[in-house]
Write a protein that holds these residues in place. Sequence first.
Motif, PDB file in Angstrom:
ATOM      1  N   ASP A  81       0.834  -1.203   0.000  1.00 36.29           N
ATOM      2  CA  ASP A  81       0.000   0.000   0.000  1.00 36.29           C
ATOM      3  C   ASP A  81       0.871   1.256   0.000  1.00 36.29           C
ATOM      4  O   ASP A  81       0.588   2.210  -0.726  1.00 36.29           O
ATOM      5  CB  ASP A  81      -0.939   0.000   1.205  1.00 36.29           C
ATOM      6  CG  ASP A  81      -1.898   1.161   1.168  1.00 36.29           C
ATOM      7  OD1 ASP A  81      -2.664   1.270   0.187  1.00 36.29           O
ATOM      8  OD2 ASP A  81      -1.881   1.972   2.109  1.00 36.29           O
TER       9      ASP A  81
ATOM     10  N   TYR B 135      -5.731   2.553  -7.870  1.00 40.59           N
ATOM     11  CA  TYR B 135      -5.441   2.498  -6.439  1.00 40.59           C
ATOM     12  C   TYR B 135      -6.693   2.122  -5.641  1.00 40.59           C
ATOM     13  O   TYR B 135      -6.617   1.339  -4.694  1.00 40.59           O
ATOM     14  CB  TYR B 135      -4.857   3.825  -5.951  1.00 40.59           C
ATOM     15  CG  TYR B 135      -4.532   3.796  -4.477  1.00 40.59           C
ATOM     16  CD1 TYR B 135      -3.505   2.991  -3.992  1.00 40.59           C
ATOM     17  CD2 TYR B 135      -5.266   4.549  -3.575  1.00 40.59           C
ATOM     18  CE1 TYR B 135      -3.211   2.939  -2.634  1.00 40.59           C
ATOM     19  CE2 TYR B 135      -4.978   4.504  -2.212  1.00 40.59           C
ATOM     20  CZ  TYR B 135      -3.949   3.705  -1.755  1.00 40.59           C
ATOM     21  OH  TYR B 135      -3.664   3.644  -0.414  1.00 40.59           O
TER      22      TYR B 135
ATOM     23  N   GLN C 242      -6.829  -1.056  -3.211  1.00 36.58           N
ATOM     24  CA  GLN C 242      -7.227  -0.955  -1.802  1.00 36.58           C
ATOM     25  C   GLN C 242      -8.407  -1.877  -1.493  1.00 36.58           C
ATOM     26  O   GLN C 242      -8.453  -2.505  -0.433  1.00 36.58           O
ATOM     27  CB  GLN C 242      -7.620   0.473  -1.450  1.00 36.58           C
ATOM     28  CG  GLN C 242      -6.466   1.354  -1.092  1.00 36.58           C
ATOM     29  CD  GLN C 242      -6.974   2.633  -0.462  1.00 36.58           C
ATOM     30  OE1 GLN C 242      -7.906   3.267  -0.956  1.00 36.58           O
ATOM     31  NE2 GLN C 242      -6.365   3.013   0.633  1.00 36.58           N
TER      32      GLN C 242
ATOM     33  N   HIS D  96      -8.491  -4.855   1.254  1.00 35.80           N
ATOM     34  CA  HIS D  96      -9.539  -4.887   2.274  1.00 35.80           C
ATOM     35  C   HIS D  96     -10.265  -6.233   2.264  1.00 35.80           C
ATOM     36  O   HIS D  96     -10.559  -6.801   3.324  1.00 35.80           O
ATOM     37  CB  HIS D  96     -10.526  -3.738   2.064  1.00 35.80           C
ATOM     38  CG  HIS D  96     -11.708  -3.808   2.970  1.00 35.80           C
ATOM     39  ND1 HIS D  96     -11.644  -3.486   4.306  1.00 35.80           N
ATOM     40  CD2 HIS D  96     -12.981  -4.213   2.737  1.00 35.80           C
ATOM     41  CE1 HIS D  96     -12.833  -3.679   4.854  1.00 35.80           C
ATOM     42  NE2 HIS D  96     -13.660  -4.119   3.917  1.00 35.80           N
TER      43      HIS D  96
END
Length: 120
Positions: free
Chosen positions: A38, A92, A96, A100
Amino acid sequence: MTGLLAPNSGPSQNDLAAWREDARHGEGSPWLKAAQADALARYALKYGEGVHMMEAIAPRFREPPRDVSWEILGDDPEGDNWDDHQNPQQAYRLFQKKLHWAQRDGAVLHYKIWLKKAGH
Protein backbone atom coordinates in the motif's frame (compact mmCIF):
# COMPACT_ATOMS: atom_id res chain seq x y z
CA MET A 1 11.05 3.66 29.66
CA THR A 2 10.69 5.36 26.35
CA GLY A 3 12.64 4.97 23.15
CA LEU A 4 13.10 1.20 23.41
CA LEU A 5 10.86 0.51 20.46
CA ALA A 6 10.82 2.68 17.38
CA PRO A 7 7.35 3.42 16.08
CA ASN A 8 6.42 1.57 12.90
CA SER A 9 6.98 4.37 10.44
CA GLY A 10 6.76 2.23 7.32
CA PRO A 11 9.31 1.75 4.57
CA SER A 12 12.11 4.23 4.04
CA GLN A 13 12.22 6.54 1.02
CA ASN A 14 15.13 4.47 -0.28
CA ASP A 15 13.07 1.27 -0.02
CA LEU A 16 10.12 2.91 -1.77
CA ALA A 17 12.34 4.24 -4.57
CA ALA A 18 13.97 0.83 -5.10
CA TRP A 19 10.63 -1.00 -5.03
CA ARG A 20 9.15 1.52 -7.45
CA GLU A 21 12.02 0.98 -9.86
CA ASP A 22 11.56 -2.80 -9.68
CA ALA A 23 7.77 -2.49 -10.08
CA ARG A 24 8.20 -0.63 -13.35
CA HIS A 25 10.00 -3.56 -15.00
CA GLY A 26 9.59 -7.22 -15.90
CA GLU A 27 9.63 -9.11 -12.60
CA GLY A 28 7.76 -6.46 -10.65
CA SER A 29 8.28 -5.43 -7.06
CA PRO A 30 9.67 -7.79 -4.47
CA TRP A 31 7.05 -9.66 -2.44
CA LEU A 32 5.68 -7.09 0.01
CA LYS A 33 3.44 -7.25 3.05
CA ALA A 34 0.08 -5.50 2.63
CA ALA A 35 1.17 -2.28 4.38
CA GLN A 36 4.37 -2.13 2.32
CA ALA A 37 2.48 -2.73 -0.94
CA ASP A 38 0.00 0.00 0.00
CA ALA A 39 2.86 2.40 0.81
CA LEU A 40 4.43 1.67 -2.59
CA ALA A 41 1.11 2.18 -4.42
CA ARG A 42 0.59 5.54 -2.66
CA TYR A 43 4.21 6.54 -3.37
CA ALA A 44 3.74 5.72 -7.07
CA LEU A 45 0.73 8.05 -7.23
CA LYS A 46 3.12 10.96 -6.62
CA TYR A 47 4.70 10.11 -9.97
CA GLY A 48 1.43 9.64 -11.85
CA GLU A 49 1.83 5.86 -11.77
CA GLY A 50 -0.74 3.24 -10.86
CA VAL A 51 -0.86 -0.44 -10.04
CA HIS A 52 -1.70 -2.09 -13.35
CA MET A 53 -1.09 -5.67 -12.20
CA MET A 54 -0.81 -7.46 -8.87
CA GLU A 55 -0.32 -11.00 -7.64
CA ALA A 56 -0.69 -12.29 -4.10
CA ILE A 57 0.61 -15.33 -2.25
CA ALA A 58 -0.10 -16.73 1.19
CA PRO A 59 3.17 -17.14 3.13
CA ARG A 60 1.46 -19.39 5.72
CA PHE A 61 0.12 -22.88 5.22
CA ARG A 62 -3.27 -22.20 6.83
CA GLU A 63 -5.39 -19.75 4.95
CA PRO A 64 -9.12 -19.36 4.39
CA PRO A 65 -10.64 -20.72 1.17
CA ARG A 66 -9.04 -19.02 -1.81
CA ASP A 67 -10.78 -16.12 -3.51
CA VAL A 68 -8.86 -15.04 -6.58
CA SER A 69 -10.72 -11.73 -6.65
CA TRP A 70 -8.38 -10.50 -3.89
CA GLU A 71 -5.30 -12.26 -5.17
CA ILE A 72 -4.98 -10.83 -8.66
CA LEU A 73 -5.30 -7.38 -10.14
CA GLY A 74 -5.19 -7.12 -13.92
CA ASP A 75 -7.72 -9.82 -14.79
CA ASP A 76 -10.80 -7.97 -13.57
CA PRO A 77 -14.15 -7.22 -15.20
CA GLU A 78 -14.15 -4.94 -18.23
CA GLY A 79 -13.74 -1.35 -17.16
CA ASP A 80 -11.66 -2.17 -14.07
CA ASN A 81 -8.50 -3.25 -15.88
CA TRP A 82 -5.64 -0.81 -16.40
CA ASP A 83 -5.92 -1.07 -20.19
CA ASP A 84 -9.54 0.10 -19.91
CA HIS A 85 -8.91 3.28 -17.92
CA GLN A 86 -5.14 3.91 -17.34
CA ASN A 87 -6.07 6.02 -14.32
CA PRO A 88 -3.72 5.66 -11.30
CA GLN A 89 -6.36 6.86 -8.79
CA GLN A 90 -8.95 4.39 -10.08
CA ALA A 91 -6.37 1.60 -10.03
CA TYR A 92 -5.44 2.50 -6.44
CA ARG A 93 -9.08 2.30 -5.33
CA LEU A 94 -9.38 -1.22 -6.79
CA PHE A 95 -6.05 -2.19 -5.22
CA GLN A 96 -7.23 -0.96 -1.80
CA LYS A 97 -10.52 -2.80 -2.21
CA LYS A 98 -8.66 -6.07 -2.83
CA LEU A 99 -6.41 -5.55 0.19
CA HIS A 100 -9.54 -4.89 2.27
CA TRP A 101 -11.27 -8.05 0.99
CA ALA A 102 -8.27 -10.19 1.95
CA GLN A 103 -8.09 -8.59 5.39
CA ARG A 104 -11.85 -9.03 5.88
CA ASP A 105 -11.53 -12.71 5.01
CA GLY A 106 -8.60 -13.18 7.39
CA ALA A 107 -6.02 -13.84 4.68
CA VAL A 108 -2.43 -12.80 5.33
CA LEU A 109 -0.95 -12.23 1.90
CA HIS A 110 2.22 -10.89 0.35
CA TYR A 111 1.92 -8.84 -2.81
CA LYS A 112 3.96 -8.33 -5.97
CA ILE A 113 2.90 -5.31 -8.00
CA TRP A 114 3.66 -3.73 -11.33
CA LEU A 115 3.35 -0.01 -11.98
CA LYS A 116 2.60 1.99 -15.12
CA LYS A 117 2.37 5.67 -15.85
CA ALA A 118 -1.03 7.11 -16.69
CA GLY A 119 -1.78 6.79 -20.41
CA HIS A 120 0.67 3.92 -20.97
